[in-house]
Scaffold this motif. Sequence first.
Motif, PDB file in Angstrom:
ATOM      1  N   UNK A 256      27.820  25.323 -33.635  1.00 42.94           N
ATOM      2  CA  UNK A 256      28.085  24.088 -32.897  1.00 42.94           C
ATOM      3  C   UNK A 256      27.646  24.198 -31.443  1.00 42.94           C
ATOM      4  N   UNK A 257      26.926  23.180 -30.959  1.00 45.25           N
ATOM      5  CA  UNK A 257      26.512  23.147 -29.558  1.00 45.25           C
ATOM      6  C   UNK A 257      27.726  22.940 -28.667  1.00 45.25           C
ATOM      7  N   UNK A 258      28.746  22.284 -29.220  1.00 41.92           N
ATOM      8  CA  UNK A 258      29.977  22.016 -28.484  1.00 41.92           C
ATOM      9  C   UNK A 258      30.583  23.298 -27.939  1.00 41.92           C
ATOM     10  N   UNK A 260      29.090  26.129 -27.450  1.00 44.73           N
ATOM     11  CA  UNK A 260      28.209  26.754 -26.477  1.00 44.73           C
ATOM     12  C   UNK A 260      28.465  26.151 -25.103  1.00 44.73           C
TER      13      UNK A 260
ATOM     14  N   UNK B 187      21.847  19.075 -25.090  1.00 43.89           N
ATOM     15  CA  UNK B 187      22.473  19.925 -24.069  1.00 43.89           C
ATOM     16  C   UNK B 187      22.841  19.107 -22.832  1.00 43.89           C
ATOM     17  N   UNK B 190      25.922  16.982 -23.536  1.00 42.54           N
ATOM     18  CA  UNK B 190      27.144  17.783 -23.568  1.00 42.54           C
ATOM     19  C   UNK B 190      27.542  18.234 -22.164  1.00 42.54           C
ATOM     20  N   UNK B 211      27.459  17.532 -36.898  1.00 43.55           N
ATOM     21  CA  UNK B 211      28.313  18.718 -37.009  1.00 43.55           C
ATOM     22  C   UNK B 211      28.234  19.579 -35.754  1.00 43.55           C
ATOM     23  N   UNK B 212      27.030  19.612 -35.141  1.00 41.22           N
ATOM     24  CA  UNK B 212      26.836  20.467 -33.971  1.00 41.22           C
ATOM     25  C   UNK B 212      27.423  19.874 -32.687  1.00 41.22           C
ATOM     26  N   UNK B 213      27.507  18.544 -32.583  1.00 39.40           N
ATOM     27  CA  UNK B 213      27.892  17.981 -31.282  1.00 39.40           C
ATOM     28  C   UNK B 213      29.198  17.184 -31.281  1.00 39.40           C
ATOM     29  N   UNK B 214      29.686  16.752 -32.458  1.00 41.41           N
ATOM     30  CA  UNK B 214      30.835  15.845 -32.450  1.00 41.41           C
ATOM     31  C   UNK B 214      32.154  16.592 -32.622  1.00 41.41           C
ATOM     32  N   UNK B 215      33.211  16.054 -32.000  1.00 43.51           N
ATOM     33  CA  UNK B 215      34.548  16.580 -32.259  1.00 43.51           C
ATOM     34  C   UNK B 215      35.058  16.064 -33.601  1.00 43.51           C
ATOM     35  N   UNK B 232      33.483  19.418 -38.246  1.00 40.84           N
ATOM     36  CA  UNK B 232      33.065  20.576 -39.045  1.00 40.84           C
ATOM     37  C   UNK B 232      33.860  20.671 -40.347  1.00 40.84           C
TER      38      UNK B 232
END
Lengths: 265, 261
Positions: A256-258, A260, B187, B190, B211-215, B232
Amino acid sequence: MSALVSIRDLTVTYRRDGNVVAALKNISLDIVAGERLAIIGESGSGKSTLALAIAGLLPASSAVGGRIEWPGLGRAPLLGRDIGFVFQDPSASLDPVMTIGKQIAEVARTHLGLTWSQAYAKAKTLLERVRLPDPDSALHAFPHQLSGGQKQRVAIAAAIAAGPKLLIADEATSALDTIVQAEIVALIRHLVAEDGMTLLFISHDIALAAQLAERIAVFRHGQLVELGTTARIVDAPTQAYTRTLLDAHIGLDAAPLLNRAGLSA
Amino acid sequence: MSLLAVSSLTKRYRRGGKTVIAVDDVSFHIEPGETLALAGPSGSGKSTIARLVLRLIEPDAGAIEFESDDFLALRGATLRARRARLQMVFQDPLAAFNPRATVARVLEDPLRIHGIASRTERPRRIAALLERVGLAADLAPRAIHEISGGQRQRVAIARAIATRPSLIVLDEAVSALDVSVRGQILDLLLDLQRKERIAYLFISHDLGVVRAVAHRVILLDAGRIAESGDARAVIDAPQSAIGKALVAAAPRLKGTTQDAS
């Protein structure tokens, strides 16, 4: 391992605002008869120019150097008969005021010398093969009555109507949602296997290409960066740029980028 | 108190004599500094929800509360003022801008319209916004059609943050970008969220990116919420039919069958 298409020192330049821009620089590669070859790259990589050059669809204003030969065919290819082409936007390749049936029948009639009634029967068979729901009514439907995925199925039916040796799919699934994309990729794979076609799959998506192709050619700024089997390109790329593309893929297993960014909720 | 609370939102369209329910009794909330993703296939209602939240279209039923106000009841100057707090970035930045405008003009508009900076102050503010999104200040005089797609999406983000929003609707905002650019834009988003506590309504068809950026994520199917929860957790073990179909369809680099089927 005989070559259907043999490309040697292919260079394509366009004129833009008085400047000469090289879209492809000294490309040499063979498309092996019966293989599924993916060409991947980002904007400006030249991947679509390569597809257009192979299909003989480059604009008249472009200058072409080098050779594209068809040892697997033994003569100059004819677009529509020897090469089927599926574009990204099916609406752009379908005539909006012609029925679906007629558009497909016309390809079969032109290239296979069928009568109209034979060509319509062929069109119906093709609509069944691309698994369009209710092929009988689809024959009489117009493109605007179909969804994006259904239109792409029709475009594929028209592209394979004359039984081409080479099927070129240029970002053919990029405008579709993930589920429809997976269905169209599965359909292309199935049709290519059934008819023994060679597939040239042009995509910006290295993961999608890896799912479908046996070999992958990576393009960047008009040059061929790397060419190899899919397993070799994905597992052991030799070029840093290929590594960059692989790393940039955000799959379902990506970190997850979050986290990072220290943002975990 | 949630930043945005949407309850029982419904939107119907008439298409060819038939009524299509684009959004069917949808409720959700977004907290300050949170990313809520909406995912689903074409026609599932994602973009209609975005347009409803932005009040680009009006719902047939339901309520939207934004920063403790009844957002659907706001009119005129109050609505315009509150809109500064709710911004948007779309998929195609070129379609979102006047193509003849310069970068400076695109960024000047919100500063002027919302009375954020005086005429003499604006060039400095524009330079600061460009710097904030990772662009050089000398990009300001360039025409919007001359710059690259990634630069244009950075300008769109700069325009969105110019009015100091608390929520930005990102409708497929990274979908058309080259993959090497996409990671940089994510990036940037975020980083803005972390430093300025901006919440995102993140609309995407790409479950990997979600999946990589959301809560949290809401999976939509035919206008209804099929499933929702921690992004996730939902994507790693989807329970709904549409969730399973979306996960199965996501392209994978490894572990794919290479034999023709």
